[in-house]
Design a protein around this motif. Structure first.
Motif, PDB file in Angstrom:
ATOM      1  N   ILE A 184     122.349  65.518 105.896  1.00 45.71           N
ATOM      2  CA  ILE A 184     121.916  64.122 105.823  1.00 45.71           C
ATOM      3  C   ILE A 184     122.513  63.297 106.951  1.00 45.71           C
ATOM      4  O   ILE A 184     121.833  62.490 107.585  1.00 45.71           O
ATOM      5  CB  ILE A 184     122.302  63.511 104.458  1.00 45.71           C
ATOM      6  CG1 ILE A 184     121.626  64.285 103.329  1.00 45.71           C
ATOM      7  CG2 ILE A 184     121.926  62.044 104.396  1.00 45.71           C
ATOM      8  CD1 ILE A 184     122.004  63.793 101.962  1.00 45.71           C
ATOM      9  N   ASP A 185     123.804  63.480 107.219  1.00 46.56           N
ATOM     10  CA  ASP A 185     124.485  62.665 108.216  1.00 46.56           C
ATOM     11  C   ASP A 185     125.508  63.532 108.933  1.00 46.56           C
ATOM     12  O   ASP A 185     126.069  64.476 108.354  1.00 46.56           O
ATOM     13  CB  ASP A 185     125.174  61.469 107.550  1.00 46.56           C
ATOM     14  CG  ASP A 185     125.731  60.483 108.581  1.00 46.56           C
ATOM     15  OD1 ASP A 185     125.249  60.503 109.732  1.00 46.56           O
ATOM     16  OD2 ASP A 185     126.645  59.716 108.238  1.00 46.56           O
ATOM     17  N   VAL A 186     125.761  63.214 110.212  1.00 43.21           N
ATOM     18  CA  VAL A 186     126.705  63.953 111.040  1.00 43.21           C
ATOM     19  C   VAL A 186     127.673  62.966 111.675  1.00 43.21           C
ATOM     20  O   VAL A 186     127.243  61.956 112.242  1.00 43.21           O
ATOM     21  CB  VAL A 186     125.991  64.771 112.143  1.00 43.21           C
ATOM     22  CG1 VAL A 186     127.001  65.517 112.988  1.00 43.21           C
ATOM     23  CG2 VAL A 186     124.994  65.739 111.528  1.00 43.21           C
ATOM     24  N   ASP A 187     128.956  63.259 111.566  1.00 43.42           N
ATOM     25  CA  ASP A 187     129.995  62.428 112.181  1.00 43.42           C
ATOM     26  C   ASP A 187     130.773  63.306 113.148  1.00 43.42           C
ATOM     27  O   ASP A 187     131.546  64.174 112.739  1.00 43.42           O
ATOM     28  CB  ASP A 187     130.926  61.851 111.104  1.00 43.42           C
ATOM     29  CG  ASP A 187     131.944  60.874 111.689  1.00 43.42           C
ATOM     30  OD1 ASP A 187     131.870  60.605 112.916  1.00 43.42           O
ATOM     31  OD2 ASP A 187     132.805  60.384 110.941  1.00 43.42           O
ATOM     32  N   LEU A 188     130.551  63.104 114.463  1.00 40.93           N
ATOM     33  CA  LEU A 188     131.187  63.913 115.489  1.00 40.93           C
ATOM     34  C   LEU A 188     132.242  63.119 116.250  1.00 40.93           C
ATOM     35  O   LEU A 188     132.462  63.342 117.445  1.00 40.93           O
ATOM     36  CB  LEU A 188     130.134  64.465 116.463  1.00 40.93           C
ATOM     37  CG  LEU A 188     129.123  65.447 115.865  1.00 40.93           C
ATOM     38  CD1 LEU A 188     128.148  65.913 116.921  1.00 40.93           C
ATOM     39  CD2 LEU A 188     129.833  66.639 115.235  1.00 40.93           C
ATOM     40  N   ASP A 189     132.913  62.202 115.583  1.00 38.58           N
ATOM     41  CA  ASP A 189     134.013  61.479 116.198  1.00 38.58           C
ATOM     42  C   ASP A 189     135.133  62.460 116.542  1.00 38.58           C
ATOM     43  O   ASP A 189     135.412  63.398 115.790  1.00 38.58           O
ATOM     44  CB  ASP A 189     134.532  60.409 115.233  1.00 38.58           C
ATOM     45  CG  ASP A 189     135.558  59.499 115.896  1.00 38.58           C
ATOM     46  OD1 ASP A 189     136.761  59.811 115.785  1.00 38.58           O
ATOM     47  OD2 ASP A 189     135.143  58.508 116.505  1.00 38.58           O
ATOM     48  N   PRO A 190     135.802  62.324 117.703  1.00 35.73           N
ATOM     49  CA  PRO A 190     136.862  63.279 118.073  1.00 35.73           C
ATOM     50  C   PRO A 190     137.953  63.429 117.032  1.00 35.73           C
ATOM     51  O   PRO A 190     138.574  64.493 116.925  1.00 35.73           O
ATOM     52  CB  PRO A 190     137.402  62.696 119.388  1.00 35.73           C
ATOM     53  CG  PRO A 190     136.265  61.916 119.952  1.00 35.73           C
ATOM     54  CD  PRO A 190     135.540  61.350 118.771  1.00 35.73           C
ATOM     55  N   SER A 191     138.236  62.394 116.253  1.00 38.53           N
ATOM     56  CA  SER A 191     139.290  62.478 115.248  1.00 38.53           C
ATOM     57  C   SER A 191     138.764  62.768 113.847  1.00 38.53           C
ATOM     58  O   SER A 191     139.552  62.939 112.915  1.00 38.53           O
ATOM     59  CB  SER A 191     140.081  61.166 115.213  1.00 38.53           C
ATOM     60  OG  SER A 191     139.225  60.071 114.872  1.00 38.53           O
ATOM     61  N   ARG A 192     137.451  62.832 113.688  1.00 38.63           N
ATOM     62  CA  ARG A 192     136.879  63.044 112.358  1.00 38.63           C
ATOM     63  C   ARG A 192     135.499  63.656 112.533  1.00 38.63           C
ATOM     64  O   ARG A 192     134.545  62.950 112.842  1.00 38.63           O
ATOM     65  CB  ARG A 192     136.799  61.715 111.605  1.00 38.63           C
ATOM     66  CG  ARG A 192     136.155  61.797 110.230  1.00 38.63           C
ATOM     67  CD  ARG A 192     135.965  60.406 109.661  1.00 38.63           C
ATOM     68  NE  ARG A 192     135.233  60.420 108.409  1.00 38.63           N
ATOM     69  CZ  ARG A 192     135.805  60.504 107.216  1.00 38.63           C
ATOM     70  NH1 ARG A 192     137.127  60.590 107.126  1.00 38.63           N
ATOM     71  NH2 ARG A 192     135.081  60.500 106.117  1.00 38.63           N
TER      72      ARG A 192
END
Length: 321
Positions: A130-138
């Motif tokens: 549904i959703d993707v979070d590719l933040d370097p810290s998370r």
């Protein structure tokens, strides 16, 4: 100019050569006008071309026959070469298959000796992203399946390329998974070529994993393929994790640090598989005896004394005469 004694030319004699020319010019003019107005010449050419087509076909027959013969010879030689190549590949694959069968039997014997790995099968469930979070810290993704669909915390997550991560939070309809490259994630891996076991840590980058604290004498090379080792029981063994791309010493110069590219497609894809090991049902012993039959109320228990042994009778009692 007429000379004395010569006959004067007649009109019919001078016009005999001019009249046909005028007639031809008139006919040509009529034909051009008719062709301009009705297109008769193009229709005539089409009909003449249809009549001449058999002549052209016969004229080109030798060339077509030569081309067909050349193609036939070429095709036959190519088929023979392909047949020979496929025969060699079949022989090689047959020998590899025999070797794999022997390795599989040896692996089964080792599993039986080691114990603890028998009776496991792989359970898989498909879930959508549904959703993707590719933040370097998370680095996490949200799935459209939850506890109502059988998703549990700790399930490994894979895609067509390899390991993606693991489930860390579950709600009735949703689940959150930690990606392999998250800085807080680690997975036990094994070098497929040498069997070396180590741990791959996320770096916050979708294109790199870090494998620290590798001994200097360890058998690891650039290009080695990393797979899950199965240690810990969370990630089933044998799934691709990545490929070693760089080796360099650490700050202490006592260990080697490896950098690997993940095998999973972290930045694309719409669906994942949630997998985990489950125990197969095994028989732990002989079947239980059936329960005793219920006795009717008021009926004394049946005793079979007809064939009783006299030696087992109570003291002071003999056999009935």
């Amino acid at each position: 100019m007429a000379y004395p004694g010569t006959a004067a030319p007649r009109l019919t004699e001078g016009a005999g050569g001019t009249l046909p020319l005028l007639a031809y010019l008139a006919l040509a003019t009529v034909l051009m006008v008719a062709d301009q107005r009705g297109g008769f010449a193009s229709q005539a050419r089409q009909h003449l071309s249809a009549l001449a087509e058999p002549v052209w076909w016969l004229a080109s027959s030798p060339g077509r026959l030569a081309e067909g013969a050349h193609e036939l010879v070429t095709t036959r030689s190519r088929l023979l070469a392909d047949n020979e190549r496929l025969t060699r590949e079949l022989q090689v694959n047959a020998s590899r298959l025999h070797r794999l069968a022997a390795v599989a039997e040896e692996n089964q014997r080792l599993r039986e000796l080691l114990g603890g790995t028998r009776g496991y099968r792989l359970e898989a469930k498909l879930a959508g992203i549904i959703d993707v979070d590719l933040d370097p810290s998370r680095q996490r993704i949200l799935l459209d399946a939850g506890s109502d669909d059988g998703v549990r915390v700790g399930q490994a997550m894979i895609d067509a390329g390899g390991v993606l991560g693991q489930v860390i939070e579950v709600t009735p309809r949703r689940a959150t998974a930690l990606l392999l490259t998250d800085p807080e994630h680690a997975v036990p891996v094994q070098v497929a070529r040498s069997g070396l076991r180590t741990i791959a840590f996320g770096t916050g980058r979708t294109d790199m994993l870090r494998l620290p604290n590798i001994p200097q004498s360890a058998d690891i090379r650039v290009g080695d393929r990393l797979v899950t080792s199965g240690i810990g029981g969370r990630f089933p063994a044998g799934f691709p994790v990545g490929t070693v791309e760089q080796l360099h010493p650490d700050d202490t110069r006592l260990f080697v640090v490896a950098q690997a590219r993940p095998a999973a497609r972290l930045d694309r894809g719409l669906e994942v598989l949630l997998v985990n090991n489950t125990l197969d049902a095994v028989d732990d012993g002989p079947p239980l005896p059936p329960p005793p039959a219920a006795e009717a109320p008021g009926e004394p228990p049946a005793e079979n004394t007809a064939g009783a042994d006299p030696a087992t009778a109570p003291a002071g009692q003999g056999p009935t005469p």
